[in-house]
Design a protein around this motif. Structure first.
Motif, short mmCIF file in Angstrom:
data_model
loop_
_atom_site.label_atom_id
_atom_site.label_comp_id
_atom_site.label_asym_id
_atom_site.label_seq_id
_atom_site.Cartn_x
_atom_site.Cartn_y
_atom_site.Cartn_z
N ASP A 18 19.80 22.33 7.24
CA ASP A 18 19.48 21.75 8.54
C ASP A 18 20.58 22.07 9.56
N VAL A 19 21.83 22.08 9.10
CA VAL A 19 22.92 22.46 10.00
C VAL A 19 22.79 23.93 10.38
N LYS A 59 26.23 24.36 27.43
CA LYS A 59 24.90 23.97 27.00
C LYS A 59 24.76 24.01 25.48
N ALA A 60 25.35 25.02 24.83
CA ALA A 60 25.27 25.10 23.37
C ALA A 60 26.03 23.96 22.72
N THR A 65 26.02 18.92 19.77
CA THR A 65 26.51 17.54 19.70
C THR A 65 25.37 16.57 19.45
N GLU A 66 24.28 16.75 20.17
CA GLU A 66 23.13 15.85 20.00
C GLU A 66 22.53 15.97 18.61
N VAL A 67 22.34 17.20 18.14
CA VAL A 67 21.64 17.40 16.87
C VAL A 67 22.51 17.01 15.68
N VAL A 76 31.11 12.07 14.30
CA VAL A 76 31.49 12.32 15.68
C VAL A 76 31.70 13.82 15.85
N VAL A 77 31.74 14.25 17.10
CA VAL A 77 31.90 15.67 17.40
C VAL A 77 33.18 15.89 18.20
N VAL A 78 33.97 16.84 17.78
CA VAL A 78 35.10 17.34 18.56
C VAL A 78 34.75 18.76 18.97
#
Length: 281
Positions: A18-19, A59-60, A65-67, A76-78
C-alpha cells in the motif's frame, strides 16, 4: 485505514504494497505531469539559487502526508517542505510515534532541468530506528524497497552491494561543492588521492541506490537532513553494505553525527573512506 493493526511489525507484514502504491500514485499525480513542463512561477528558491522547490515538491508531499497517516493511524510525517515551513516539526524524528520521513522530489535541481536523475524517498522509523524505506525513480520507473531484517529489492529482485574488485579505483559520490562549507571541502579533499575517483553527487537517494546495487562504491556526505539519507541508508544496509560517520559510528537519523560520513558497499571500503576523510579534515 487499519486501526486494528497495532505495531509496525504488523503494518509491514500487511501494508508495504500500500505504501508502494501511494508513492507511485503521488509521482503519477503530482510529479511526472510537471516533469519538463514546469512554468517559471512553479519554481521558487528557498535558501538560495541552489536550493530550489517546485509545485511538484509541495503537492507530492501533501499527497503523501495525507495518505501515509491514513495508512498508519498514530503516525506522523516529517517532510522536507513542511520542515522548511515549520522547522520545529523536525523534532518528531526524535519522538516515539512512528514517523514517515519524506523527500517528495530528491534531486529537485535535476528535476527542474529536465534530467531524469531524481526520485521520491519515503522511510518509516520509530524511536530513531529505520524500519522500512521506499526509493522510487519515476522517470525511470524503478522502485527499491527495504525492510529491516528482510533485505532489499529493486523491482522485486534482490539487491546486493557486494564488494569492490581488488585493485580497482573506488568510485565515490561526494557532497556537491555548491552545498559545502570550507571545512567540509577540506575534508573531502582527502579523497583526491590515488585509487579513488570522487565526483559530485546528484540525487542522494539515487546515489544510495547505486551503492546498494554495486554500481557505486561509496558516498561521502557532509549534511544530516534525514529526508535525504534515511531511505538510502536502510537500502544500503539491507543490501549488505554499511554506513559510518567520522567518529566510526553508524549514522543516526536523529542527528548529532560527526561529519562527514560514508555509506559503502562493505565495511572495509567504509573504513578506507573514513581514513581519507580524516586526513583531509
Amino acid at each position: 485505514m487499519i486501526g486494528h493493526i497495532e505495531t509496525i511489525e504488523e503494518f509491514l507484514a500487511h501494508r508495504t504494497a500500500d505504501v508502494e502504491e501511494a508513492v507511485r500514485e503521488a509521482a503519477a499525480a503530482e510529479i511526472m505531469p510537471r516533469f519538463r513542463q514546469l512554468a517559471a512561477h512553479e519554481i521558487d528558491e528557498k535558501t538560495g539559487p541552489h536550493d530550489l522547490v517546485t509545485d511538484a515538491d509541495r503537492k507530492a508531499e501533501e499527497y503523501l502526508t495525507e495518505v501515509l497517516v491514513k495508512l498508519l493511524p498514530g503516525s506522523v510525517v516529517v517532510g522536507e517542505e513542511a520542515v522548511h515551513a515549520n522547522p520545529a516539526s523536525y523534532e518528531a524524528i526524535r519522538g516515539e510515534a512512528p514517523v514517515w520521513i519524506v523527500d517528495p522530489v530528491d534531486g529537485t535541481r535535476q528535476f527542474v532541468h529536465g534530467d531524469p536523475g531524481f526520485c521520491t524517498l519515503v522511510a518509516l522509523a520509530q524511536g530513531g530506528v529505520l524500519r522500512a524505506s521506499w526509493t522510487y525513480a519515476p522517470a525511470r520507473d524503478e522502485l527499491a524497497v527495504a525492510v529491516r531484517g528482510q533485505g532489499a529489492l529493486l523491482d522485486g529482485e534482490p539487491l546486493r552491494a557486494g564488494s569492490p574488485a581488488p585493485g580497482r579505483d573506488l568510485e565515490v559520490a561526494t557532497s556537491h561543492p555548491d552545498y559545502t562549507t570550507d571545512d567540509q571541502k577540506r575534508a573531502l579533499l582527502g579523497l583526491r588521492t590515488a585509487g579513488v575517483v570522487p565526483r559530485a553527487c546528484g540525487s542522494a537517494g539515487l546515489e544510495y541506490l547505486a551503492v546498494a546495487r554495486g554500481e557505486l562504491d561509496a558516498t561521502a556526505f557532509s549534511w544530516e537532513a534525514a529526508w535525504d539519507h534515511a531511505a538510502g541508508l536502510l537500502l544500503v544496509e539491507e543490501a549488505g553494505g554499511t554506513h559510518l560517520t567520522l567518529a566510526g559510528e553508524p549514522f543516526r537519523i536523529t542527528g548529532g553525527n560527526t561529519l562527514p560520513f560514508t555509506a559503502a558497499r562493505d565495511e572495509a571500503t567504509a573504513r578506507r573512506i573514513l581514513g581519507l576523510l580524516s586526513g583531509g579534515a
